[in-house]
Scaffold this active site. Structure first.
Site, PDB file in Angstrom:
ATOM      1  N   GLN A  51       0.837  -1.203   0.000  1.00 58.31           N
ATOM      2  CA  GLN A  51       0.000   0.000   0.000  1.00 58.31           C
ATOM      3  C   GLN A  51       0.874   1.257   0.000  1.00 58.31           C
ATOM      4  OE1 GLN A  51      -2.352   1.550   3.360  1.00 58.31           O
ATOM      5  NE2 GLN A  51      -4.167   1.315   2.077  1.00 58.31           N
ATOM      6  N   HIS A  93      -3.605   4.321  -1.636  1.00 60.19           N
ATOM      7  CA  HIS A  93      -4.475   4.646  -0.501  1.00 60.19           C
ATOM      8  C   HIS A  93      -5.129   6.010  -0.725  1.00 60.19           C
ATOM      9  CE1 HIS A  93      -6.119   4.552   3.407  1.00 60.19           C
ATOM     10  NE2 HIS A  93      -5.043   4.542   4.161  1.00 60.19           N
ATOM     11  N   ALA A 138      -7.987   6.732   1.189  1.00 64.05           N
ATOM     12  CA  ALA A 138      -8.994   6.785   2.268  1.00 64.05           C
ATOM     13  C   ALA A 138      -8.384   7.312   3.563  1.00 64.05           C
ATOM     14  CB  ALA A 138      -9.566   5.383   2.481  1.00 64.05           C
ATOM     15  N   HIS A 139      -9.232   7.445   4.566  1.00 64.69           N
ATOM     16  CA  HIS A 139      -8.832   7.671   5.963  1.00 64.69           C
ATOM     17  C   HIS A 139      -8.142   9.002   6.257  1.00 64.69           C
ATOM     18  CE1 HIS A 139      -8.765   2.976   6.260  1.00 64.69           C
ATOM     19  NE2 HIS A 139      -9.993   3.458   6.131  1.00 64.69           N
ATOM     20  N   TYR A 187      -5.772  10.778   4.683  1.00 63.36           N
ATOM     21  CA  TYR A 187      -4.415  11.087   4.237  1.00 63.36           C
ATOM     22  C   TYR A 187      -4.498  11.946   2.966  1.00 63.36           C
ATOM     23  CZ  TYR A 187      -3.434   7.568   7.730  1.00 63.36           C
ATOM     24  OH  TYR A 187      -3.382   6.884   8.917  1.00 63.36           O
TER      25      TYR A 187
END
Ligand code: FMN
Length: 343
Positions: A99, A152, A154-155, A157
């Site tokens: 990732q 990535h 999401a979340h 960042y």
């Protein structure tokens, strides 16, 4: 669909439909170096029947790490150990995707010695530089023999913030409409795809919330060449625990016209919940906290277990950082970690 039948993402064939969702193992050495302990952690998951291991997030920019345990993937990375990681997972019959991430607003100023930066701060020059870093990291992983890569988004960042209209209020081509907010994440995805070639598994992870229109985001990811999309949510740590997958309903509502395989994560801690995902026509089921608690949970499921011991208490966020244990249910420290990091 059956959990234990083999299934493919791009040109990668998995032994079953289970995925270990990217989980920061907090096992990097000094300055974000990959360690033997990190390799052992991946190997342990593969040894216990996980179909696809997605590594915790690797920082493509060593100055945008989110904590001291997060590894980075850049010129300083030990390529031999990176290759060992891929080889050891393969030897256990598993596949592995790495990732790639940039900490964005969640990067640690204390650790990196510079303020965190989100979509509002990034100049055209910064974006061009970052695309080169994503490309470089993607190439390293491919050369080391990884099976795939996950971007990535999401979340909270950097790429997540680009997609989030509350965090991205730019008025140029990189903000405003969903197409504009996707522009930079899309450029990253296309760059990674170019490095890996047309058939390779290039995955994304997106929020089902904090994006305004999940369907549109999935469509844009698909058009930009994603092989599969894993769907999570920005508030995964505070979702209500009721035995149901957190985001199943949202994904069912958003998936019309989406042909790339979807992977659902969030709140799946039992056989029943995993089967519910497959019955809804979502071909891959992904787990994070239950595999922190029990790295052999997939094997246990295969052998007839119904439920993980994980209660989603979220203590792993803290315990993990202490590095020698993972879960409050683990009484014992992991000895090799103490060896790696010292007392
Ligand atoms: C300690 C910890 C570290 C995590 N690290 C990452 C990460 O590096 N990358 C990522 O995409 N998600 C990360 N996550 C989120 C998980 O992949 C997953 O999306 C989320 O925990 C919901 O799944 P679960 O209910 O099975 O835990 C992390 C979660 C935890 C608990």
């Amino acid at each position: 669909m059956e959990l234990w039948e083999s299934a493919s993402i791009g040109n990668m064939t998995l032994r079953n439909r289970t995925v270990r969702s990217a989980t920061n193992e907090h096992l990097a050495g000094r300055d974000g170096a990959i360690t033997e302990a990190l390799v052992e952690c991946y190997e342990e998951l593969a040894a216990h029947q996980v179909g696809l291991v997605i590594t915790g997030h690797y920082a493509v920019d060593a100055l945008a790490r989110v904590d001291a345990g997060q590894p980075s993937l850049d010129e300083r990375t030990d390529r031999t150990l990176l290759k060992t990681a891929a080889d050891r997972i393969h030897a256990k019959g598993g596949k592995v995707a790495i990732q790639l991430n940039h900490g964005g607003l969640k990067a640690s100023e204390k650790l990196n010695g510079r303020p965190s930066r989100g979509p509002m701060e990034l100049t055209a020059e910064d974006r061009a530089d970052l695309l080169k870093k994503y490309r470089f990291a993607a190439r390293l992983a491919r050369e080391a023999g990884f099976d795939g890569v996950q971007v990535h988004m999401a979340h909270g960042y950097l790429l997540s913030s680009f997609l989030n209209p509350k965090e991205n209020t730019r008025t140029d081509r990189y903000g405003g409409s969903v197409e504009n907010r996707f522009r930079f994440p899309g450029e990253v995805l296309r760059a990674v795809r170019e490095e890996w070639g047309p058939e390779a598994p290039v995955l994304v992870k997106v929020n089902c919330d904090a994006v305004e229109d999940l369907h549109q985001v999935l469509k844009l990811c698909q058009e930009a060449g994603a092989s599969a999309a894993e769907i999570s949510g920005i508030r995964f740590a505070s979702e209500e625990i009721n035995g149901e997958p957190f985001y199943l309903k949202k994904v069912i509502e958003a998936r019309e016209g989406i042909s790339m395989p979807l992977i659902l994560v969030g709140g799946i801690t039992s056989r029943k919940a995993a089967e519910q995902v497959l019955q809804a026509g979502i071909p891959f089921v992904s787990f994070s906290r239950s595999l922190i608690c029990e790295p052999d949970f997939i094997e246990k499921l295969k052998n007839g277990a119904e439920k993980s011991r994980c209660t989603h208490c979220n203590h792993c966020f803290q315990v993990y950082r202490e590095r020698y244990r993972r879960c409050i249910l683990h009484k014992k420290e992991i000895p090799q970690l103490r060896e790696t990091f010292g007392a």
